[in-house]
Design an enzyme around this catalytic site. Structure first.
Site, PDB file in Angstrom:
ATOM      1  N   SER A   1       0.691  -1.257  -0.037  1.00 55.63           N
ATOM      2  CA  SER A   1      -0.029  -0.105   0.205  1.00 55.63           C
ATOM      3  C   SER A   1       0.745   1.223  -0.029  1.00 55.63           C
ATOM      4  CB  SER A   1      -0.999   0.124   1.309  1.00 55.63           C
ATOM      5  OG  SER A   1      -1.585  -1.119   1.617  1.00 55.63           O
TER       6      SER A   1
ATOM      7  N   ASN B   1      -4.586   5.903  -1.693  1.00 61.42           N
ATOM      8  CA  ASN B   1      -4.223   6.415  -0.191  1.00 61.42           C
ATOM      9  C   ASN B   1      -3.838   7.756  -0.207  1.00 61.42           C
ATOM     10  OD1 ASN B   1      -5.029   4.088   1.296  1.00 61.42           O
ATOM     11  ND2 ASN B   1      -3.108   3.128   0.528  1.00 61.42           N
TER      12      ASN B   1
ATOM     13  N   HIS C   1      -1.675  -3.360  -7.017  1.00 67.13           N
ATOM     14  CA  HIS C   1      -2.365  -3.033  -5.786  1.00 67.13           C
ATOM     15  C   HIS C   1      -3.890  -3.435  -5.621  1.00 67.13           C
ATOM     16  CE1 HIS C   1      -3.574   0.270  -2.586  1.00 67.13           C
ATOM     17  NE2 HIS C   1      -3.140  -0.764  -1.981  1.00 67.13           N
TER      18      HIS C   1
ATOM     19  N   GLU D   1      -4.755  -0.987  -8.701  1.00 65.70           N
ATOM     20  CA  GLU D   1      -3.627   0.058  -9.217  1.00 65.70           C
ATOM     21  C   GLU D   1      -2.401  -0.743  -9.738  1.00 65.70           C
ATOM     22  OE1 GLU D   1      -4.244   3.994  -6.726  1.00 65.70           O
ATOM     23  OE2 GLU D   1      -3.650   2.554  -5.501  1.00 65.70           O
TER      24      GLU D   1
END
Ligand code: NAI
Length: 285
Positions: A121, A192, A142, A154
């Site tokens: 992450s 994120n 991801h 991702e």
């Protein structure tokens, strides 16, 4: 599937079990690797449970469930588990030292042509690539939790990742029925980078008494049409995970707008980690 038949998934936790599930379901032979038989058994149990749900909803047949399970082999030795891989997806604990070790072992034991992907992450894909002799074949994949349900992946290009490796990985994600999005290797990627500062700002609102926790979440669910308020989501993700991602954004981007809220830090110090500890911004049974 795009020249990829054998997939090794390293880590049989929350994400690794989900990743093994979707690759096996798409027809790949999966070697699932973790540190002990017990951890592997827990991972397999999660896969069984989630396949059971798909069966109940009539999304798969009994035969498909059984075939999927038969395609997952369990390995406790990483070198052995990676020996035949066309693709490795690493989903071990989010610690640089642990991932470094895994990538060095993979580099030594996975076939030279194998793509080494990480589900990290927040750790740099370029940095992971630099731990190996094949940075051009290292990439981020991801996934989102729960992996069998969430369609986004991702696909993160490290500085040295080649176009061919990117194209194969993107094609693989599509073969899984996912929706890949290309992102560059910057802290937090897109997901994120945007989500965590929003959660952090919600915690600031709570700390400063702008509104109470329930009302903050109500504003975002009713006003912004989010399916879940930011504080409920933070409890779901784990407050320790949120804090450590904010710390990565703050340190690596060097901008004070990413400073973690002191209340978030205090909650983690007190062991109020969200759902998993029974107490976060809200209480859980
Ligand atoms: P987890 O703690 O549920 O699972 C990690 C697993 O890795 C454990 O079973 C552990 O025994 C195993 N492991 C540790 N060192 C190992 C080694 N040397 N060899 C083999 N196995 C090893 O963690 P989780 O949540 O599945 O996260 C894994 C990765 O996925 C992390 O990089 C995390 O940042 C990322 N991620 C997590 C998401 C989430 O919602 N939990 C979402 C997207 C990415």
């Amino acid at each position: 599937m795009t020249n990829v038949e054998n997939v090794t998934v390293v880590g049989a936790g929350t994400m690794g079990s989900g990743i093994a599930h979707v690759f096996a379901q798409s027809g790949c032979a999966v070697a699932l690797v973790d540190q002990s038989e017990d951890l592997l058994a827990a991972g397999i149990q999660t896969i069984e449970k989630n396949l059971g749900r798909q069966l109940e909803k009539e999304k798969i047949t009994t035969e498909e469930r059984d075939q999927t399970l038969r395609r997952v082999a369990q390995r406790t030795d990483l070198a052995d588990g990676a020996a035949e891989a066309d693709l490795v997806v690493e989903a071990v604990t989010e610690k640089e030292a642990v991932k470094k070790d895994v990538f060095q072992t993979l580099d030594q034991h996975a076939p030279a042509e194998a793509i080494l992907a990480s589900n990290t992450s927040s750790i740099s894909i370029t940095w992971l690539g630099a731990q190996t002799e094949r940075p051009e074949r290292v990439i981020g994949m991801h996934f989102f939790n729960p992996v069998p349900m969430m369609s986004l992946v991702e696909v993160v290009r490290g500085l040295e990742t080649t176009d061919a490796v990117y194209d194969t990985t993107e094609g693989l994600a599509e073969d899984l029925g996912k929706d890949p999005v290309e992102v560059a290797d910057f802290p937090g990627f897109v997901s994120n980078r945007i989500l965590m500062p929003m959660i952090n700002e919600a915690v600031f609102c709570l700390m400063e008494g702008v509104a109470d926790a329930e009302d903050i979440d109500t504003v975002m669910t009713l006003g912004m049409n989010h399916p879940m308020g930011p504080l409920t989501l933070a409890d779901f993700i784990g407050l320790d995970v949120c804090l450590s991602i904010m710390e990565v954004l703050h340190t690596q981007l060097g901008d004070d707008k990413y400073r973690p809220c002191p209340l978030l830090r205090q909650k983690v110090t007190a062991g109020h980690l969200g759902r998993k500890s029974g107490q976060g911004f809200f209480g859980y049974e």
